[in-house]
Every structure is written in C-alpha cells, then in structure tokens.
Design a protein around this motif. Structure first.
Motif, PDB file in Angstrom:
ATOM      1  N   ASN A 264       0.810  -1.366   0.016  1.00 50.00           N
ATOM      2  CA  ASN A 264       0.158  -0.069  -0.011  1.00 50.00           C
ATOM      3  C   ASN A 264       0.987   1.235   0.018  1.00 50.00           C
ATOM      4  OD1 ASN A 264      -2.494  -1.263   0.356  1.00 50.00           O
ATOM      5  ND2 ASN A 264      -2.088  -1.728   2.259  1.00 50.00           N
ATOM      6  N   ILE A 265       0.839   2.041  -0.904  1.00 50.75           N
ATOM      7  CA  ILE A 265       1.380   3.283  -1.139  1.00 50.75           C
ATOM      8  C   ILE A 265       0.557   4.448  -0.895  1.00 50.75           C
ATOM      9  CG2 ILE A 265       3.056   4.641  -2.532  1.00 50.75           C
ATOM     10  CD1 ILE A 265       3.611   1.970  -4.117  1.00 50.75           C
ATOM     11  N   ASP A 266       0.995   5.284   0.052  1.00 49.95           N
ATOM     12  CA  ASP A 266       0.232   6.617   0.283  1.00 49.95           C
ATOM     13  C   ASP A 266       0.602   7.630  -0.688  1.00 49.95           C
ATOM     14  OD1 ASP A 266      -1.447   8.120   1.592  1.00 49.95           O
ATOM     15  OD2 ASP A 266       0.016   8.586   3.467  1.00 49.95           O
ATOM     16  N   LEU A 267      -0.515   8.195  -1.342  1.00 52.74           N
ATOM     17  CA  LEU A 267      -0.388   9.110  -2.336  1.00 52.74           C
ATOM     18  C   LEU A 267      -0.800  10.615  -1.783  1.00 52.74           C
ATOM     19  CD1 LEU A 267      -1.614   7.351  -5.597  1.00 52.74           C
ATOM     20  CD2 LEU A 267       0.708   7.742  -4.583  1.00 52.74           C
ATOM     21  N   LYS A 268      -0.111  11.345  -1.455  1.00 56.91           N
ATOM     22  CA  LYS A 268      -0.372  12.678  -0.960  1.00 56.91           C
ATOM     23  C   LYS A 268      -0.076  14.023  -1.771  1.00 56.91           C
ATOM     24  CE  LYS A 268       0.361  11.044   4.082  1.00 56.91           C
ATOM     25  NZ  LYS A 268       0.884  11.485   5.069  1.00 56.91           N
ATOM     26  N   GLY A 269      -0.679  14.971  -1.491  1.00 57.13           N
ATOM     27  CA  GLY A 269      -0.565  16.329  -2.315  1.00 57.13           C
ATOM     28  C   GLY A 269      -0.820  15.989  -3.935  1.00 57.13           C
ATOM     29  N   SER A 270      -0.326  16.661  -4.654  1.00 56.66           N
ATOM     30  CA  SER A 270      -0.539  16.757  -6.228  1.00 56.66           C
ATOM     31  C   SER A 270      -0.563  15.390  -6.740  1.00 56.66           C
ATOM     32  CB  SER A 270       0.321  17.768  -6.789  1.00 56.66           C
ATOM     33  OG  SER A 270       1.609  17.402  -6.841  1.00 56.66           O
ATOM     34  N   ILE A 271       0.197  14.675  -6.348  1.00 59.42           N
ATOM     35  CA  ILE A 271       0.337  13.182  -6.667  1.00 59.42           C
ATOM     36  C   ILE A 271      -0.849  12.427  -7.065  1.00 59.42           C
ATOM     37  CG2 ILE A 271       1.113  12.049  -4.619  1.00 59.42           C
ATOM     38  CD1 ILE A 271       3.149  10.176  -6.418  1.00 59.42           C
ATOM     39  N   SER A 272      -1.807  12.736  -6.107  1.00 61.20           N
ATOM     40  CA  SER A 272      -2.917  11.885  -6.029  1.00 61.20           C
ATOM     41  C   SER A 272      -3.987  12.079  -7.318  1.00 61.20           C
ATOM     42  CB  SER A 272      -3.771  12.553  -4.614  1.00 61.20           C
ATOM     43  OG  SER A 272      -4.190  13.868  -4.901  1.00 61.20           O
ATOM     44  N   ARG A 273      -3.665  13.369  -7.926  1.00 59.65           N
ATOM     45  CA  ARG A 273      -4.319  13.563  -9.232  1.00 59.65           C
ATOM     46  C   ARG A 273      -3.612  12.762 -10.254  1.00 59.65           C
ATOM     47  NH1 ARG A 273      -3.981  19.612  -8.827  1.00 59.65           N
ATOM     48  NH2 ARG A 273      -6.130  20.316  -8.004  1.00 59.65           N
ATOM     49  N   LYS A 274      -2.360  12.275 -10.292  1.00 52.60           N
ATOM     50  CA  LYS A 274      -1.851  11.561 -11.225  1.00 52.60           C
ATOM     51  C   LYS A 274      -1.588  10.108 -11.030  1.00 52.60           C
ATOM     52  CE  LYS A 274       1.113  15.538 -11.509  1.00 52.60           C
ATOM     53  NZ  LYS A 274       2.482  16.173 -11.070  1.00 52.60           N
ATOM     54  N   SER A 275      -2.775   9.510 -10.140  1.00 54.61           N
ATOM     55  CA  SER A 275      -2.739   8.048  -9.758  1.00 54.61           C
ATOM     56  C   SER A 275      -2.841   7.225 -11.131  1.00 54.61           C
ATOM     57  CB  SER A 275      -3.598   7.834  -8.878  1.00 54.61           C
ATOM     58  OG  SER A 275      -4.754   8.189  -9.384  1.00 54.61           O
ATOM     59  N   ARG A 276      -3.736   7.816 -11.815  1.00 56.48           N
ATOM     60  CA  ARG A 276      -3.959   7.124 -13.249  1.00 56.48           C
ATOM     61  C   ARG A 276      -2.751   6.906 -13.927  1.00 56.48           C
ATOM     62  NH1 ARG A 276      -8.497   4.040 -14.016  1.00 56.48           N
ATOM     63  NH2 ARG A 276      -9.088   3.657 -16.175  1.00 56.48           N
ATOM     64  N   ILE A 277      -2.064   7.953 -14.122  1.00 50.08           N
ATOM     65  CA  ILE A 277      -0.691   7.892 -14.738  1.00 50.08           C
ATOM     66  C   ILE A 277       0.497   7.101 -14.323  1.00 50.08           C
ATOM     67  CG2 ILE A 277       1.189   9.524 -15.716  1.00 50.08           C
ATOM     68  CD1 ILE A 277      -0.668  11.846 -15.657  1.00 50.08           C
ATOM     69  N   ILE A 278       0.569   7.320 -12.965  1.00 52.13           N
ATOM     70  CA  ILE A 278       1.587   6.466 -12.326  1.00 52.13           C
ATOM     71  C   ILE A 278       1.193   5.062 -12.489  1.00 52.13           C
ATOM     72  CG2 ILE A 278       2.362   5.893  -9.969  1.00 52.13           C
ATOM     73  CD1 ILE A 278       1.871   8.702  -9.118  1.00 52.13           C
ATOM     74  N   LYS A 279      -0.042   4.603 -12.516  1.00 52.36           N
ATOM     75  CA  LYS A 279      -0.599   3.094 -12.494  1.00 52.36           C
ATOM     76  C   LYS A 279      -0.141   2.559 -14.009  1.00 52.36           C
ATOM     77  CE  LYS A 279      -4.739   0.315 -12.775  1.00 52.36           C
ATOM     78  NZ  LYS A 279      -6.233   0.481 -12.744  1.00 52.36           N
ATOM     79  N   GLN A 280      -0.218   3.398 -14.971  1.00 43.80           N
ATOM     80  CA  GLN A 280       0.023   2.930 -16.183  1.00 43.80           C
ATOM     81  C   GLN A 280       1.560   2.775 -16.338  1.00 43.80           C
ATOM     82  OE1 GLN A 280      -2.038   1.694 -18.529  1.00 43.80           O
ATOM     83  NE2 GLN A 280      -3.846   2.249 -17.102  1.00 43.80           N
TER      84      GLN A 280
END
Length: 811
Positions: A480-496
């Motif tokens: 489980n990775i905690d996504l805080k701040g602006s990175i939470s908007r980029k979860s889809r990009i990180i996933k891909q």
C-alpha cells in the motif's frame, strides 16, 4: 525486645543463606511483578481523572448499530454547543474541539531551524477552564482569547525555543495543500495551504499518558476558521460541563430536538438522521470504550497481579513452615527455659517482617529495573508521575502491609505453637493439620499457575487465529502506497507507468486505504425504515481483483453507472435490505427516503474492513467504469510476485513516486503488517501474560520445592528404613512423587475449571473467536504435571540417594 528479635532475625538469615535467599527472592519477585502490573492498572483506571471537574464533563456521542457493530461518531456542527447552552441552564460551559489538523511548524526567528509536521487542535477559549491542563506560562483564561495565537507544550517549547521564553514569540504555520479533481489544474493545488504567523500565548505541561486528549499544540476555534478556509462547515468534538448535581439525562433528552432544529434547512455540513441515537459519555469513561473492552484487559491484569502475589505468599509460607523441623528443637528448648508463646510469636513475626521488608526493597529495585521493559511490551510509555499517584502509593502500601501480615502470622503461630514435650521426645511436627494446610497451599498455587498457563495459551491461540484467519482479501505481497499532495491527481498516470514500463502487472488505486479510514455516506433502509451511515470506498476498476476480494455477483455492466461509478455492495447490505445475492443486482439504493442514489451493480463477499476484531459491517464500493477517472486517489496498491526481490521493487516504486512528487515523503506499508497492527494490543497482552505466567510458575515451583523439602525431612528416617529393607531409590522417588501428583491433579482440575470461565469471558470481545478444544486442556494439564514432577523429583532423588546410615545414626 524488638532490637533483640531483629538481631536474632538477622543472625538466622545469615546462617541459612540458601533458604533465606529463596524466601526473599521469591517474595521479592512476586511483589515486583505485582507492582509493575498495578502500575498499568492504576494508569488505565486513572484516565482523565486528573480533571478537577471531570465528574461534570461529558462528551456528546452519536451512535448506530448494523449487524451487531456499533458505529460511533463524536463530531457535530459548530452551532450545537452554543445552542444547547443557550437553551439549557444546567450547562455551565462547553468546549468544541477540532482535532487532527496537521501542519508544518517552524520558528519564525530561525528560518533554517526545525521544520516539523505537528498535529494541532483548535478549541474554544474555555478549553483550559473546563479541562485541567496546567499552564507553566501564560494565563489560562485568556491564552486562546485572541485569534492567531497558540499554546504549546513543554516538549515543543524545548524543540523550537530551547531555554528561551516562548511566550510572545512567533511560529510559522504552513497548512497542507488540498487537491481535488479539476481539469484545469494539473499540478497546482485546488486549495493552497495557508502560511501564517501564530503567536505563542502560553506553555502547558505535557499532557499526561493517562489523558484521552494528547496534543502538543492547541489553538483557538477562531484561529482554525481563519486557517481552514477550504471548509465552510467544520465539525467539532463537543464537550459539555454541567452544573453541580445536574443530571446528563435531562440534557440528553433535548439533543434530538436541538439537532433537528439546527439541520432543519439542510444547510449544516453535518448530516442529521431522524433515527440517530445520542448519549452523553462521562470524560472518565472515554478511554474504557476505545478499541474493545479496556475494562476487561484491566480486570485480567489485576487478576494476574493478585495471582502472582498469592503465589509468592504461599511460596514463602510453605518454605517457612518447611523449616519448622529445623526450628522445632529451638522452640522446645526456649519453652522449657520459660520463654512464653507470645514472645516466641513476636520473635518469629519479627523475622517474617524483616524478610518481607528486604523482599519489598528487592521488589522496588526489580520493578524499577523492569519498568522500561514492561513499557516496551505495552507499546507506550507510562509517565513516571503515575508512581506518585495516590492510588498507586496506597496500593503499594496495602501490598506491603498485607504481605507482611499474611506472610508472618500463620508461620509464626505454627512455629510458636510447638509442644516442647513432643519435640524433645523426637516427635517432630508430624500433625496432619499443618500438613493438610500446606497441601492446600500447594493445590491453590498450582491451580493458579495452571490458570496462568491456560490463559497464556488461549491468548496466544486467539492472536494466532486472528493472524491466520482469511480476512476476505489476499494480504500477502500487497504493498500500500500513500499518495499525498498533487500526486493524488496523477494516480492513473503512475498506475499505467508501473504496468507498462516497470512490469508491475497488478496495480490498483482507491480513494481510501484498504483498511479503516473510510468515507461515510447516508443510506436509507426502506425495509427497516431507518436512516443509517454506511462506509464506502471509491476504487478503480482493478481494485477488487487486485486485492483478492471475491465477487459473489460480478459487476453487471448493463446496470447504469452513476457519474461513471458502479455500486458494488457487500453481503451485509444485501441481508439488511432483505435481498439475496441472486436478486440484489438491479435493486435501487436510497440516500434518503424516496431519493435514489443508484442501482446495485454487483455483490462482493464481506471482508474485515474494520479489522479482525469486528464483524464486517455494511460496506459500499463505488467502482469506476474504467472510462475516465475523475477522482483524486490517495492510495495505490501494488501486488508483488513472491519471487520478487522486495527491496529492489520498493526502490523502483519510490523512484516512480519521486518523479511525480519531490516534496512529500514516500510512504508505504505491506497489507499483512497493516492487518497485524490492528490487533497489536492483543499481541502485547499475549506477551505480557506469558512473561507473568512464567514468573507465576517459577514461584509455584519454589512453593512445591518447599513442601517437598518439608516432607522429605520429616520422613527421612522412614526413607532410611525403607532403603535398609531393600527399597530402591526409584521406588522411593515414585512413592514421594505419587503423593504430590495427586495434589497437582486436584489443582489442575480446579485451575482449568476457573480459567475456562475467564477465557470465555475474554473471548467475548472478539467477533471471530478461536475454539478451545479438549486437547488444549489436556496439553496444559500435562505441562503442569511435568513441571510439578520435575520439581518434586529433584528433591526426592536427593533424599532417596542419601546414605541411610546418616538418617538412622541418631536413633
């Protein structure tokens, strides 16, 4: 007289060093264990008792039940407390407390100094009037009266200001940036965290470890409203202080009407339900209701403390009376010379008192030395102030006096009561009455020690059961990775990127973590005609499969989604609504009466969202349809392969994380560790009980050793005669062991019977209980018998191997 008795006592202790050491050490260990446990018991029972007006302070709580799970909430609209006070004269004051606000704090006068994330509470100006948190600097009546001021603890004052006086100095407050879905903003926060100067208006003592409220920084509600501009309707924990002799029941009756009045136009940010239940909980009982039954834990440890102390007492009495054979001729001669029974009693009682005092001093040393180890097992630090607590001091004095009296009176009566005629004829203390008493002590001792052994086994088995139980998802190799701040908007990009570039095949995202901390939404049950809160988590299309949950009914894509989300419910909701998994899909869910919130698209098997100690409550997954993700996702789940190098994979994950978020710290955890942490208290309890079980068994064995010593000494001539007549050492050991085996078997039956009820009561706190089979009782019984026989055999073998000439030469 007393001086002479003490001189003789010291002389006897020095003359019989081994026996004296066993007496003092055994009693000291028992008292030390008792003191350490009492420290914890007093600490738990003294929670929030230091508030001067604590018996008049109550917290408002709302609660509801679903599937035997109690859901409790403590945050209410800001207008509630002022409205109640204005309409009810029995309320003399109130405190609203906004909790859990994190911010980066630094010293304004030291730009390059400490910059640390701190948790801040925002409270009414009455905070230091209602609660008893002493200020070392500043005026408690005015410390929170001005906006943009803050009160800090001693430790924070030392961190940021050292030896300087903090009052009047400034701290820089840097609030958290908030991110929501916004097509126009890719990297900029939706709400930028404010940077403000806060003036230190007071320094308070560090909040005690036995306080339900633990904050190092407290600011005012007015300050919180200026800093939290992103929230138009903040909610607060609400505490009421009633007038003397005013009943909380009278205030409680007015709560539903007050909430209905405040929420009549629907403008409040805190949802009101017609069926909401309320209670006023005394501040003295807040801690006992957290995370299961704290009162049960306290009772268990108090029982262990008393059990260990009794074991130590019985051990001392047995060893002392065992030495009666050695002291019998001394008593006979003294009585022949005219010494009264009362004088002899005084002498022996003085010896017992001296032994008890020496054991007490040893106990204090052992308790202080073992205190840190005990705190580490507990998982938190008990303040040293508890050692000065009146209840703890009284308990220690009571243990000392009680031990001295109980340990001294009976042995002194026995020793002082010998008949000089019988003693001088050689007929030593062979009366059945004393022997029966000592045997009774052995039975009680081993009944207690057997109970402790079974208790340790039951707790360990329950923890193992929770640890190995299937929680409804696959917790192995899941990061489980905690996504805080602006990175939470980029979860889809990180996933891909993780899937395409780094070969992580199983990746998913969610708005909330897998365990706890979920969002709550209002739900109307048309069957029961009740409005309740249910937990929900917004997840992507791969989440359920990736975390290993079982779909009882796969998502039906023909059911229309709502804003790109499918409603997937768990078994509990299906049961609550009167459906079955076969007919649930396509049924309508309602947010309130006659207001639909969408249709059920699938059914997932229950999982332990609230941890292994609670039954699965009502839960709703809002699953994205996979077309367009219009949500910030603050949690990322990555499934590793068992053959993967964990360190290498975590390094890759951190590398990707840092590409998109350079300021926030990369934070991750493994799902199995998160799961295990949810019953860490029980794991600590298991370790503690095991430690004190070992101490109890050790003391019980000393007591048994004492009785064996006594029996073998009184039957030494019989043993010598048997050996002269041809008896083997093995047969003599068997004869002596058989007598004690009977005592131990009686003790085991009693101990297992008593511990069964205690274990059953403790297990009631768990939704998922382990089974205590007959094999466990049999195993504990065998262990107890083996321990007893080993103890008996050591002394019996020594007596059996003795030369019979030495036993018979005096006759």
């Amino acid at each position: 007289m007393l001086t002479n008795n003490l001189k003789i006592a010291f002389r006897n202790i020095g003359k019989h060093k081994v026996v004296s050491f066993i007496n003092i050490f055994g009693l000291g260990v028992g008292m030390a264990a008792c003191f350490i446990i009492l420290q914890f018991v007093v600490h738990e029972l003294s929670y929030d008792r230091f508030h001067v007006n604590g018996d008049r302070i109550y917290q408002i709580q709302g609660y509801d039940f679903m599937e035997d799970n109690e859901s409790v909430w403590t945050e209410f609209e800001a207008e509630l407390a002022p409205h109640l006070k204005s309409t009810d004269p029995s309320i003399v004051n109130y405190v609203r407390l906004g909790k859990g606000y994190d911010a980066l704090i630094s010293n304004a006068s030291k730009p390059g100094g400490l910059r640390k994330k701190q948790s801040i509470a925002f409270a009414d100006t009455s905070f230091f009037s209602v609660f008893t948190f002493p200020l070392l600097r500043g005026n408690p009546a005015t410390a929170l009266s001005r906006p943009m001021t803050i009160v800090i603890s001693e430790r924070v004052a030392e961190q940021y200001f050292g030896d300087q006086d903090p009052v009047g100095q400034k701290l820089i407050y840097k609030g958290n940036d908030l991110f929501f879905y916004d097509e126009k903003k890719k990297d900029e926060p939706s709400f930028k965290g404010q940077t403000e100067l806060l003036e230190v208006s007071g320094v308070m003592k560090n909040m005690a470890s036995n306080s339900s409220l633990k904050y190092d920084l407290v600011s005012s509600v007015a300050t919180g409203l200026k800093l939290d501009t992103a929230f138009s309707s903040p909610s607060y924990e609400t505490y009421l202080m009633l007038g003397p002799k005013k009943l909380p029941e009278n205030v409680l009756r007015k709560l539903p009407a007050a909430r209905k009045f405040l929420n009549g136009d629907g403008s409040s940010g805190v949802l009101y339900g017609l069926n909401d239940k309320f209670r006023l909980r005394s501040v003295h009982t807040l801690h006992s209701g957290e995370f299961g039954s704290q009162s049960t834990t306290v009772k268990v440890f108090f029982g262990i403390a008393m059990a260990v102390l009794l074991l130590a007492l019985f051990n001392y009495i047995n060893l002392t009376t065992a030495r009666a054979v050695v002291r019998a001729r001394e008593v006979g001669l003294r009585k022949t010379l005219g010494v009264s029974r009362l004088s002899l009693f005084g002498q022996f009682f003085s010896e017992s008192m001296l032994t008890t005092v020496l054991a007490f001093l040893l106990a204090l040393v052992l308790a202080i030395a073992g205190r840190q180890f005990f705190n580490e097992l507990l998982g938190f630090e008990i303040d040293t102030s508890i050692l000065a607590n009146g209840y703890f001091i009284s308990a220690v004095i009571l243990v000392l006096v009680g031990t001295a009296l109980l340990a001294g009176i009976y042995p002194s009566f026995v020793l002082a009561g010998f008949s000089p005629a019988r003693v001088l004829r050689g007929n030593l203390v062979s009366d059945s009455k004393g022997l029966l008493t000592r045997r009774a002590f052995i039975i009680i001792q081993f009944a207690i020690s057997t109970s402790l052994i079974l208790g340790s086994v039951v707790v360990s088995k329950q923890v193992t059961h929770m640890k190995n139980r299937n929680p409804g998802y696959n917790k192995e190799q899941l990061v489980n990775i905690d996504l805080k701040g602006s990175i939470s908007r980029k979860s889809r990009i990180i996933k891909q990127e993780l899937k395409n570039r780094y070969g992580f095949d199983n990746v998913s995202t969610s708005q909330n973590p897998l365990l706890l901390y979920f969002s709550g939404i209002s739900h109307y049950n048309p069957v029961k005609k009740t409005q309740t809160m249910i937990f929900t988590n917004r997840v992507d299309e791969d989440f359920i499969e990736n975390v290993g949950m079982k779909m009882l009914v796969p998502i039906n894509r023909n059911v229309p989604s709502v804003n790109g989300l499918y409603n997937v419910v768990n078994e509990t909701i299906v049961k609550e609504l009167g459906f079955t998994k076969e007919n649930a899909v396509g049924q309508t869910l309602y947010s309130s009466e006659n207001i639909p919130m969408g249709k059920i698209a699938g059914v997932v098997k229950n999982y332990d969202s609230g941890g292994p100690k609670r039954r699965s409550g009502a839960f709703l997954f809002q699953v994205h349809d996979g077309k367009e993700l219009k949500d910030v996702m603050s949690s990322l789940q990555v499934r590793l392969n068992p053959r993967d190098n964990k360190h290498e994979k975590i390094t890759q994950l951190e590398k990707v994380y840092k590409q998109y978020e350079s300021e926030q710290t990369f934070t991750y955890s493994f799902a199995d560790d998160d799961f295990n942490s949810m019953f860490s208290d029980d794991l600590r309890t298991s370790k503690l009980i095991t430690v004190f079980m070992a101490i109890g068994v050790f003391i019980a064995c000393l007591g048994l050793f004492g009785l064996v010593t006594f029996i073998t000494q009184t039957r030494m001539k019989e043993i010598g005669v048997r050996k002269v007549l041809g008896a083997s050492a093995f047969s003599i050991v068997g004869m002596l062991s058989f007598e004690f085996a009977r005592l131990v078997l009686i003790a085991i039956v009693i101990g297992l019977g008593l511990s069964y009820f205690a274990a059953d009561r403790w297990l009631q706190d768990f939704a998922h209980r382990t089974e205590i089979s007959w094999a466990i009782y049999l195993g504990v019984g065998v262990i107890s018998v083996c321990i007893a026989l080993l103890t008996v055999s050591i002394q019996s073998m020594k007596a059996a191997m003795r030369n019979p000439v030495e036993s018979l030469k005096n006759d």
